[in-house]
Design a protein around this motif. Structure first.
Motif, PDB file in Angstrom:
ATOM      1  N   ARG A 723       6.083 -74.994 -46.258  1.00 25.30           N
ATOM      2  CA  ARG A 723       5.081 -73.998 -45.907  1.00 25.30           C
ATOM      3  C   ARG A 723       5.328 -72.696 -46.660  1.00 25.30           C
ATOM      4  NH1 ARG A 723       6.127 -73.682 -41.058  1.00 25.30           N
ATOM      5  NH2 ARG A 723       7.096 -71.626 -40.922  1.00 25.30           N
ATOM      6  N   ILE A 724       6.607 -72.294 -46.772  1.00 20.92           N
ATOM      7  CA  ILE A 724       6.941 -71.072 -47.516  1.00 20.92           C
ATOM      8  C   ILE A 724       6.596 -71.253 -48.994  1.00 20.92           C
ATOM      9  CG2 ILE A 724       8.873 -69.643 -48.289  1.00 20.92           C
ATOM     10  CD1 ILE A 724      10.153 -70.125 -45.534  1.00 20.92           C
ATOM     11  N   GLY A 725       6.841 -72.478 -49.511  1.00 23.82           N
ATOM     12  CA  GLY A 725       6.474 -72.750 -50.906  1.00 23.82           C
ATOM     13  C   GLY A 725       4.980 -72.600 -51.137  1.00 23.82           C
ATOM     14  N   ARG A 726       4.182 -73.112 -50.204  1.00 20.31           N
ATOM     15  CA  ARG A 726       2.719 -72.978 -50.333  1.00 20.31           C
ATOM     16  C   ARG A 726       2.300 -71.514 -50.243  1.00 20.31           C
ATOM     17  NH1 ARG A 726       2.898 -77.634 -46.976  1.00 20.31           N
ATOM     18  NH2 ARG A 726       2.486 -76.334 -45.127  1.00 20.31           N
ATOM     19  N   LEU A 727       2.940 -70.765 -49.360  1.00 20.33           N
ATOM     20  CA  LEU A 727       2.631 -69.342 -49.249  1.00 20.33           C
ATOM     21  C   LEU A 727       2.999 -68.599 -50.531  1.00 20.33           C
ATOM     22  CD1 LEU A 727       3.829 -68.585 -45.591  1.00 20.33           C
ATOM     23  CD2 LEU A 727       1.486 -68.477 -46.439  1.00 20.33           C
ATOM     24  N   LEU A 728       4.108 -69.012 -51.149  1.00 21.72           N
ATOM     25  CA  LEU A 728       4.542 -68.379 -52.398  1.00 21.72           C
ATOM     26  C   LEU A 728       3.535 -68.639 -53.509  1.00 21.72           C
ATOM     27  CD1 LEU A 728       7.216 -66.801 -52.594  1.00 21.72           C
ATOM     28  CD2 LEU A 728       8.090 -68.658 -54.008  1.00 21.72           C
ATOM     29  N   GLN A 729       3.074 -69.877 -53.602  1.00 24.34           N
ATOM     30  CA  GLN A 729       2.063 -70.211 -54.601  1.00 24.34           C
ATOM     31  C   GLN A 729       0.784 -69.411 -54.374  1.00 24.34           C
ATOM     32  OE1 GLN A 729       1.502 -74.433 -54.527  1.00 24.34           O
ATOM     33  NE2 GLN A 729       3.623 -74.886 -55.136  1.00 24.34           N
ATOM     34  N   ALA A 730       0.381 -69.335 -53.092  1.00 28.14           N
ATOM     35  CA  ALA A 730      -0.837 -68.581 -52.783  1.00 28.14           C
ATOM     36  C   ALA A 730      -0.669 -67.111 -53.125  1.00 28.14           C
ATOM     37  CB  ALA A 730      -1.187 -68.747 -51.307  1.00 28.14           C
ATOM     38  N   SER A 731       0.517 -66.566 -52.874  1.00 27.64           N
ATOM     39  CA  SER A 731       0.749 -65.154 -53.189  1.00 27.64           C
ATOM     40  C   SER A 731       0.754 -64.917 -54.698  1.00 27.64           C
ATOM     41  CB  SER A 731       2.063 -64.698 -52.560  1.00 27.64           C
ATOM     42  OG  SER A 731       3.152 -65.358 -53.172  1.00 27.64           O
ATOM     43  N   MET A 732       1.278 -65.903 -55.493  1.00 32.39           N
ATOM     44  CA  MET A 732       1.252 -65.769 -56.950  1.00 32.39           C
ATOM     45  C   MET A 732      -0.178 -65.767 -57.466  1.00 32.39           C
ATOM     46  SD  MET A 732       4.347 -65.433 -58.009  1.00 32.39           S
ATOM     47  CE  MET A 732       4.197 -65.805 -59.750  1.00 32.39           C
ATOM     48  N   PHE A 733      -1.039 -66.582 -56.846  1.00 31.08           N
ATOM     49  CA  PHE A 733      -2.447 -66.615 -57.250  1.00 31.08           C
ATOM     50  C   PHE A 733      -3.112 -65.276 -56.944  1.00 31.08           C
ATOM     51  CE2 PHE A 733      -6.916 -67.460 -56.133  1.00 31.08           C
ATOM     52  CZ  PHE A 733      -7.363 -67.950 -57.363  1.00 31.08           C
ATOM     53  N   LEU A 734      -2.804 -64.714 -55.772  1.00 31.59           N
ATOM     54  CA  LEU A 734      -3.358 -63.411 -55.421  1.00 31.59           C
ATOM     55  C   LEU A 734      -2.872 -62.337 -56.387  1.00 31.59           C
ATOM     56  CD1 LEU A 734      -3.065 -63.450 -51.519  1.00 31.59           C
ATOM     57  CD2 LEU A 734      -5.172 -63.446 -52.859  1.00 31.59           C
ATOM     58  N   ASP A 735      -1.594 -62.420 -56.787  1.00 24.78           N
ATOM     59  CA  ASP A 735      -1.036 -61.462 -57.732  1.00 24.78           C
ATOM     60  C   ASP A 735      -1.749 -61.563 -59.082  1.00 24.78           C
ATOM     61  OD1 ASP A 735       0.941 -59.449 -58.424  1.00 24.78           O
ATOM     62  OD2 ASP A 735       1.860 -61.009 -59.670  1.00 24.78           O
ATOM     63  N   TYR A 736      -1.999 -62.801 -59.507  1.00 23.04           N
ATOM     64  CA  TYR A 736      -2.716 -63.032 -60.771  1.00 23.04           C
ATOM     65  C   TYR A 736      -4.123 -62.449 -60.702  1.00 23.04           C
ATOM     66  CZ  TYR A 736      -5.320 -65.615 -64.317  1.00 23.04           C
ATOM     67  OH  TYR A 736      -6.148 -65.953 -65.360  1.00 23.04           O
ATOM     68  N   MET A 737      -4.831 -62.720 -59.576  1.00 24.15           N
ATOM     69  CA  MET A 737      -6.184 -62.198 -59.419  1.00 24.15           C
ATOM     70  C   MET A 737      -6.179 -60.673 -59.408  1.00 24.15           C
ATOM     71  SD  MET A 737      -8.350 -64.663 -59.344  1.00 24.15           S
ATOM     72  CE  MET A 737      -9.758 -63.817 -58.654  1.00 24.15           C
ATOM     73  N   TRP A 738      -5.199 -60.071 -58.781  1.00 23.25           N
ATOM     74  CA  TRP A 738      -5.133 -58.608 -58.720  1.00 23.25           C
ATOM     75  C   TRP A 738      -4.904 -57.994 -60.111  1.00 23.25           C
ATOM     76  CZ3 TRP A 738      -6.669 -54.854 -55.947  1.00 23.25           C
ATOM     77  CH2 TRP A 738      -6.123 -53.571 -56.055  1.00 23.25           C
ATOM     78  N   GLN A 739      -4.058 -58.658 -60.898  1.00 24.63           N
ATOM     79  CA  GLN A 739      -3.833 -58.178 -62.258  1.00 24.63           C
ATOM     80  C   GLN A 739      -5.102 -58.259 -63.086  1.00 24.63           C
ATOM     81  OE1 GLN A 739      -0.526 -60.287 -63.959  1.00 24.63           O
ATOM     82  NE2 GLN A 739       0.968 -59.444 -62.498  1.00 24.63           N
ATOM     83  N   LYS A 740      -5.848 -59.347 -62.934  1.00 24.88           N
ATOM     84  CA  LYS A 740      -7.101 -59.506 -63.679  1.00 24.88           C
ATOM     85  C   LYS A 740      -8.117 -58.443 -63.256  1.00 24.88           C
ATOM     86  CE  LYS A 740      -6.075 -63.042 -66.252  1.00 24.88           C
ATOM     87  NZ  LYS A 740      -6.001 -62.879 -67.742  1.00 24.88           N
ATOM     88  N   ILE A 741      -8.181 -58.178 -61.963  1.00 28.53           N
ATOM     89  CA  ILE A 741      -9.116 -57.152 -61.483  1.00 28.53           C
ATOM     90  C   ILE A 741      -8.740 -55.789 -62.035  1.00 28.53           C
ATOM     91  CG2 ILE A 741      -9.879 -55.924 -59.403  1.00 28.53           C
ATOM     92  CD1 ILE A 741      -9.646 -58.597 -57.917  1.00 28.53           C
TER      93      ILE A 741
END
Length: 753
Positions: A723-741
């Motif tokens: 579950r923590i691994g999935r949360l980490l992946q989701a947080s990396m995606f959010l970080d990527y989206m924030w950088q693009k924005i």
């Protein structure tokens, strides 16, 4: 049933409770898995097999000694089974259904042998003929006839018609040629089974629930039996056993019960009479001599209105229910005495200091004084008084000496009663009491009165929302306590301080100074009316009960509710503490009486101490208390408090390593429980990190059940990691989206420039 003389079997909803006669304790409780109510049950004559029938149309066979179901099968009846019985060989079982059919079962070979049709309506009684060679079954249904079935042909060979109401019991003579039937039409019929005709109709002048034939070859002269003819015993609505001569239709003996009134035609006390019949019927023939009452058990009590400890060492409790009788239970055996005297519902009880005398008051506008013989435990009425013009709702006894009573009534008055001196002996008529003083105390019903520990003051609480303080010397008013927004249900003096506690329908409890008449503290926590309040722990705590069915323990010094006991389903009218302050009893409108022991109160004190230690940041001692209570949730609370500190990691490590070995073992066991929940898994992993880091594997393996605990940790830990691994992946995606924005916003701003 059968040859068993040590136990009584009785149903209670989806359970069959097995009561040990000597101790009055339930030693086995057989419960339906589907929680369906049991409609009928039977115990085989060899006392080995118990069969129950439930509303789910299932029959279950039990090994009752092991509380284990050995077999279950469909009853085939379309509606619930209303009656059942075994034959004398314990191999055949007959079931009578509400659909008018009777089925016979071979419990050894496990199949249905007969399906008997022809009864009209519910078959509420089935009985095998004691001579198995006859192969006859007797039954009765709503048409009030007694059908005789020939099991060889599966046909009804005769219908015996004599009763005009439900047939309740059948009994056979020793030679099997005569049948005695009883009914609620107040007659017993004696049948000649050869001629299939009535030999004699015996008018018994009461609805009869049970009948037993006296066996031959015994001396029953003490019961008026002189000839050798057939005699039988009836148990009915008058609550006594009677012996009848079938040839002359005369009653030759009537059991005498000293507690019972002379005329009691409406009330049915079948439990103890049927119990005596069963005991006699199974072979203890010496009891026939005098029909002495050995034990009396009462199972259902209706609404409990008041309950008090009684006896020198609180060996009994006296209970008032929604009836005109008092019940006195011996706590060691659950044996019950029923006390008669009042003619309407008894509303309140109070006990004198030494516990051998108590007073009761009722809706019949009267008071009664009762005394217990400390040697025999027998209670009898010694005095009575009347004078109120309405129901007497509360009574209080003097505290220092057995000198007087105070009563409060719905006629808004308070009366002071002097006790007679000397009191009459056992067996004498109760003497009359007269009120020495009468005072109109309140504008509405007086709900509660209580006397101070020094016998100098009286407090009263009323429906007019006030409590008042009186001088017992001349019944002069000393002051009024005002502050409740609804009626006052209970008033109580502190045993050590000069304060008064009041409980009100506004849901609050207040403590008042009896010198300044000011409110010192208010306790809010009940969601409905507070009905009773008492002081415990030598005046340092309060216990209250309310209409919400809750019992609450309060600490006076901190003004906090430290424990809530949820043991009742309805209004808790009754609450009392023992003289040694180690027991408490509550009674409710849900018909249950609950006895509380001191350990529960001690746990509440430990909970309060735990809160204080956490506030003072004494984490090691707090965790030790949580472990001693064996409460994982409480220990988790301590761990979270530690981790929330600035140096939480170091503080947790320091605290855990200072624990004893047995305490570390408990924390490891708690961690396994915490680890199963995603909300507490981080706390569990923090504890495990400390233990696994600083303790060697050899040391950990010495703990009891360590291997099991560790095996239980692995699957949940893997799940948390995923579950923590999935949360980490989701947080990396959010970080990527924030950088693009951020990049898009930067480019847009550059273009505008």
């Amino acid at each position: 049933g059968g040859k068993v003389q040590q136990y009584i079997f009785c149903t209670c909803g989806p359970r069959v409770n097995i009561l040990q006669i000597d101790t009055g304790k339930i030693i086995h409780s057989i419960e339906q898995d589907d929680q369906e109510d049991i409609t009928s049950f039977s115990l085989s004559p060899d006392d080995e097999i118990l069969v129950t029938a439930s509303r789910a149309l299932l029959l279950k066979q039990w090994d009752w000694k092991q509380e284990k179901c050995t077999r279950s099968w469909r009853a085939i009846h379309n509606v619930p089974v209303a009656s059942m019985t075994f034959d004398c060989t314990s191999t055949l079982l007959a079931t009578g259904g509400c659909d008018g059919t009777i089925k016979l079962w071979d419990v050894v070979k496990q199949y249905c042998t007969h399906n008997l049709k022809g009864s009209s309506g519910v078959v509420h009684l089935v009985e095998f003929h004691p001579d198995i060679s006859r192969l006859q079954l007797f039954s009765s249904s709503v048409d009030c006839g007694i059908r005789i079935w020939d099991l060889r042909t599966s046909k009804c060979i005769c219908v015996l018609e004599s009763h005009y109401s439900a047939v309740t019991s059948l009994a056979f003579s020793p030679d099997g040629q005569t049948l005695v039937s009883s009914g609620r039409d107040k007659i017993c019929s004696v049948w000649d089974l050869k001629k299939k005709a009535v030999k004699r109709t015996v008018p018994v002048y009461e609805a009869v629930e049970g009948v037993v034939v006296l066996p031959g070859k015994s001396d029953y002269s003490q019961m008026g039996v002189k000839g050798e003819g057939l005699h039988f015993v009836t148990a009915g609505s008058k609550g006594v056993l009677r012996v009848w001569d079938s040839s002359s239709a005369r009653c030759v003996f009537t059991q005498t019960l000293p507690d019972a009134p002379a005329l009691n035609t409406e009330e049915v006390h079948l439990l103890h009479t049927r119990y005596n019949l069963n005991l006699i019927h199974i072979g203890t023939w010496s009891y026939w001599a005098c029909f002495s009452l050995l034990m009396k058990f009462v199972g259902y009590n209706d609404d409990i209105l008041d309950v008090k400890f009684l006896g020198k060492d609180d060996t009994h409790i006296v209970v008032s229910t929604n009836s005109s009788q008092l019940k006195v239970f011996e706590l060691a055996t659950n044996s019950c005495q029923i006390l008669y005297g009042h003619t309407d519902t008894i509303l309140s009880i109070d006990v004198f200091r030494k516990g051998s005398m108590f007073a009761s008051c009722a809706k019949d506008k009267s008071l009664r004084l009762w005394k217990m013989d400390l040697k025999s435990g027998h209670v009898h009425c010694v005095a009575q008084g009347s004078g109120h013009s309405n129901a007497v709702g509360s009574v209080a006894c003097s505290r220092l000496k057995k000198g007087f009573l105070v009563s409060g009534s719905q006629d808004c008055t308070i009366k002071l009663w002097d006790l007679p001196d000397p009191l009459p002996d056992v067996g004498c008529e109760p003497v009359l009491m007269t009120a020495r003083l009468t005072e109109r105390a309140h504008d509405k019903d007086v709900n509660s009165v209580t006397i101070s520990p020094n016998d100098k003051l009286l407090a009263s609480g009323s429906q007019d929302r006030t409590a008042k303080l009186w001088s017992l010397a001349d019944m002069s008013l000393l002051g009024v306590f005002r502050g409740h927004s609804r009626g006052v249900w209970c008033v109580q003096f502190s045993p050590v301080d000069q304060v008064l506690a009041t409980a009100s329908a506004d849901g609050s409890i207040k403590i008042w100074s009896i010198q300044e008449f000011s409110c010192l503290r208010t306790f809010d926590g009940h969601d409905a009316s507070v009905l009773k309040v008492i002081f415990v722990s030598r005046g340092t705590q309060l216990v209250s009960s309310g209409s919400d069915g809750l019992v609450k323990l309060w600490t006076i010094k901190t003004n906090e509710c430290v424990k809530t006991f949820d043991a009742h389903q309805d209004k808790v009218w009754a609450l009392h503490g023992s003289s040694k302050d180690d027991l408490m009893v509550t009674g409710s409108a849900d018909s249950t009486i609950t006895l509380w022991k001191e350990c529960e109160m001690k746990q509440s004190k430990l909970q309060q101490e735990l809160s204080n230690l956490l506030h003072e940041k004494k984490y090691l001692k707090a965790l030790g208390i949580a472990i001693s209570l064996d409460q994982p949730h409480t220990a988790l609370r301590v761990i979270r408090e530690i981790r929330q500190q600035e140096d939480g990691v170091q503080e947790l490590e320091k605290t855990l390593l200072k624990l004893r070995q047995d305490q570390k073992e408990s924390v490891l066991r708690f961690s396994v429980v915490w680890n199963t929940n995603s909300r507490s898994c981080l706390d569990a992993q923090a504890v495990l990190q400390v233990l696994l880091t600083h303790l060697s594997p050899e040391e950990i393996l010495q703990y009891q059940g360590t291997r099991t605990h560790l095996e239980g940790l692995i699957p949940y830990t893997e799940r948390h990691m995923q579950r923590i691994g999935r949360l980490l992946q989701a947080s990396m995606f959010l970080d990527y989206m924030w950088q693009k924005i951020d990049l898009a916003i930067y480019r847009r701003s550059c273009c505008r420039r």
